[in-house]
Design an enzyme around this catalytic site. Sequence first.
Site, short mmCIF file in Angstrom:
data_model
loop_
_atom_site.label_atom_id
_atom_site.label_comp_id
_atom_site.label_asym_id
_atom_site.label_seq_id
_atom_site.Cartn_x
_atom_site.Cartn_y
_atom_site.Cartn_z
N PRO A 67 28.43 -10.06 10.97
CA PRO A 67 28.40 -11.15 9.99
C PRO A 67 29.64 -12.06 9.95
CG PRO A 67 28.93 -9.11 8.89
CD PRO A 67 28.70 -8.76 10.33
N CYS A 68 29.79 -12.91 10.95
CA CYS A 68 30.92 -13.84 10.94
C CYS A 68 30.76 -14.89 9.85
CB CYS A 68 31.11 -14.49 12.31
SG CYS A 68 29.63 -15.21 13.02
N HIS A 69 29.55 -15.00 9.27
CA HIS A 69 29.37 -15.95 8.17
C HIS A 69 30.12 -15.52 6.91
CE1 HIS A 69 26.13 -12.94 7.51
NE2 HIS A 69 26.34 -13.18 6.24
#
Length: 352
Positions: free
Chosen positions: A318-320
């Site tokens: 989850p780089c968001h």
Amino acid sequence: MLITDNKKIETYYQALLERKQSFVGIFFVGVKTTLVFCIATCRARKPKKENVEFFTTFKDALDNGYRPCKVCKPTENANQAPEQIENAIKLIKKNPKVKITDYQLRQKGISPEVVRRWFKKNYGMTFQAYQRMYRINNAFQELKLGKNTTDTAFDTGYESLSGFGYTFKKLIGKSPNQSKGGNLILINRLTTPLGPMFVCATDNGVCLLEFVDRRMLETEFKDLQKLLSANIISGENEHIKQVKKEIKKYFDGTRKSFEVQLVTPGTDFQNSAWKCLQEIEYGTTTTYQEQAKKINNSKAIRAVASANGYNRISIIVPCHRVIGKDGKMTGYGGGIERKKWLIEHERNNASA
């Protein structure tokens, strides 16, 4: 792109009033009074003409501050395969060794012309090419299990060994005999509330999950093939089936973590950054600086941001969930509006 041509606006508005199926995916309409956007067939009460604006893509609507309508689910339904396409794909899956002809499609009530147009638009290939990939992938799996080349070729519907060998090498990159201990990257498509995504997987796990309109996606495909020494062809395996189920539950708000196996070729630093991303709790955010501290390199903020940019498995890695120190949304390959949506979606479902 925002539609400004008055003639088109009139045509689109009339299609919206009449709920014309043929305009689904052609335009997305933003309603200024509610800040939601819809597709042509939405069942919701129709807004006045002065309260709407039309966009060519759902991403344009998102970028202009609109959110998907909960009634018509525009990003999902506009990109989901129509029933005829679904039936054609089922036909391939049920008969992976047989070449499906136009005559057979028509017998099942499927228009070959509709199928050809859809595959060209959504996969960038013909229906026949898609079939060949499925047949060759099936042959590849049988060869790996020890079946001899001659039996595999004729059992897969080829009339000659040379024809089978030529097609096999063109798609796989190696001859049938050379590929028995090799690897292959399968690619498939899934729909989500934020638009369609591509998923890639090897026998060992998922190696890519990206929105189909992601910038530099072609470069990612090339890098992945080089890193894994394998070609990408259309197909499906157990990892792809599993990720489709898990992603659906994620968007439903009922899944907060993932169990599917991952394959993440990259440098040691990149993998340490990606591992750190997976440790960020659902419904929370962190900064690039905090991420750098966690991997014992507080000065490597730019390097961390770069590693996050090379992440090929969105949502699951989850780089968001990483934002700027000042709280601003920065650096997301799928688009800032999608990043905002994902963060808000997780916050709304964190306590559920």
